[in-house]
Design a protein around this motif. Structure first.
Motif, PDB file in Angstrom:
ATOM      1  N   TYR A  36       0.840  -1.201   0.000  1.00 29.72           N
ATOM      2  CA  TYR A  36       0.000   0.000   0.000  1.00 29.72           C
ATOM      3  C   TYR A  36       0.877   1.253   0.000  1.00 29.72           C
ATOM      4  N   GLN A 219      -8.814  -0.082   4.704  1.00 27.67           N
ATOM      5  CA  GLN A 219      -9.438  -0.560   3.474  1.00 27.67           C
ATOM      6  C   GLN A 219      -8.440  -1.318   2.598  1.00 27.67           C
ATOM      7  N   LYS A 222      -8.818  -4.811   3.747  1.00 27.83           N
ATOM      8  CA  LYS A 222     -10.157  -5.338   3.461  1.00 27.83           C
ATOM      9  C   LYS A 222     -10.361  -5.608   1.979  1.00 27.83           C
ATOM     10  N   SER A 223      -9.789  -4.761   1.131  1.00 26.85           N
ATOM     11  CA  SER A 223      -9.978  -4.918  -0.310  1.00 26.85           C
ATOM     12  C   SER A 223      -9.127  -6.031  -0.901  1.00 26.85           C
ATOM     13  N   LYS A 224      -8.007  -6.342  -0.242  1.00 23.40           N
ATOM     14  CA  LYS A 224      -7.086  -7.366  -0.767  1.00 23.40           C
ATOM     15  C   LYS A 224      -7.348  -8.741  -0.164  1.00 23.40           C
TER      16      LYS A 224
END
Length: 232
Positions: A36, A219, A222-224
């Motif tokens: 990230y 996030q 959570k998105s990955k």
């Protein structure tokens, strides 16, 4: 203007004799955090890590993904309070972390039960009547964290980097947010309970003074991989 990113360490080893070490999940979270940061930053930020092992492991794993040659400063003022002592002085049985873990996972709702224990243990720690029983009282811890923030803001005002990252713990981040929002002790530690592992809380430094931009951003996990999202 400098943006400060306060990062909670990856998941540590709850219920083991040595809590201060990343779990396998914690290592995976730190890796996602580094990926990230690779997209977030165009150049290495100014980096500070608490001196605890879980802080430095999170720092090193994440930096390997984005800026493997980057150096960082170690500052023990960003260390967490001794939560194991706080638990054990509330309930002597919890001097053995395995006992606390066993009690927690015997409950129908382990997270709710642990929150109840945590809330009561923190209430005792923050009660002035018991301050003398702890190696570091609540007041001393709060003053230490506020000193860490003050020192960082002074240093950044002089260096003026675009971004700074601090790898620390949930209790520390909660005290910082609590100070900026003027929260009560109770609300400060209620916030601590909600801060996810490797989540990012963001401050903006304006004329040497920190302003809160965001809290508990996760996030990117959570998105990955939602299964990696943890709070313990």
């Amino acid at each position: 203007m400098t943006i400060i990113y306060l990062v909670r360490h990856g998941q540590a080893s709850f219920g083991k004799s040595n809590y201060d070490e990343l779990s396998e999940n914690g290592e995976a979270q730190a890796k996602l955090l580094g990926q990230y940061f690779k997209h977030l930053f165009t150049e290495p930020p100014y980096i500070v890590s608490g001196s605890m092992k879980r802080h430095q492991q999170t720092t090193q794993i994440s930096l390997k993904e984005c800026f493997p040659q980057a150096e960082y400063k170690i500052d023990g003022l960003w260390n967490e309070f001794n939560h194991q002592q706080v638990f054990s002085l509330y309930e002597p049985r919890f001097a053995q972390p395995e006992v606390l873990k066993q009690d927690v996972f015997q409950e129908v709702d382990p997270r709710a039960y642990l929150f109840q224990i945590f809330d009561q243990a923190i209430a005792r720690w923050t009660n002035e009547e018991f301050h003398h029983e702890y190696d570091e009282s609540w007041i001393t811890f709060k003053m230490r964290v506020e000193s860490a923030l003050h020192n960082l803001c002074t240093e950044l005002a002089n260096k003026q980097p675009q971004e700074a990252v601090v790898f620390t713990s949930g209790g520390v981040i909660s005290v910082v947010v609590g100070k900026l929002l003027e929260l009560s002790v109770q609300r400060t530690f209620a916030l601590s309970w909600s801060i996810a592992n490797t989540s990012v809380t963001t401050l903006k430094l304006v004329n040497g003074e920190p302003q809160l931009l965001s809290v508990n951003e996760h996030q990117f996990i959570k998105s990955k991989n939602p299964d990696l999202l943890t709070w313990l």
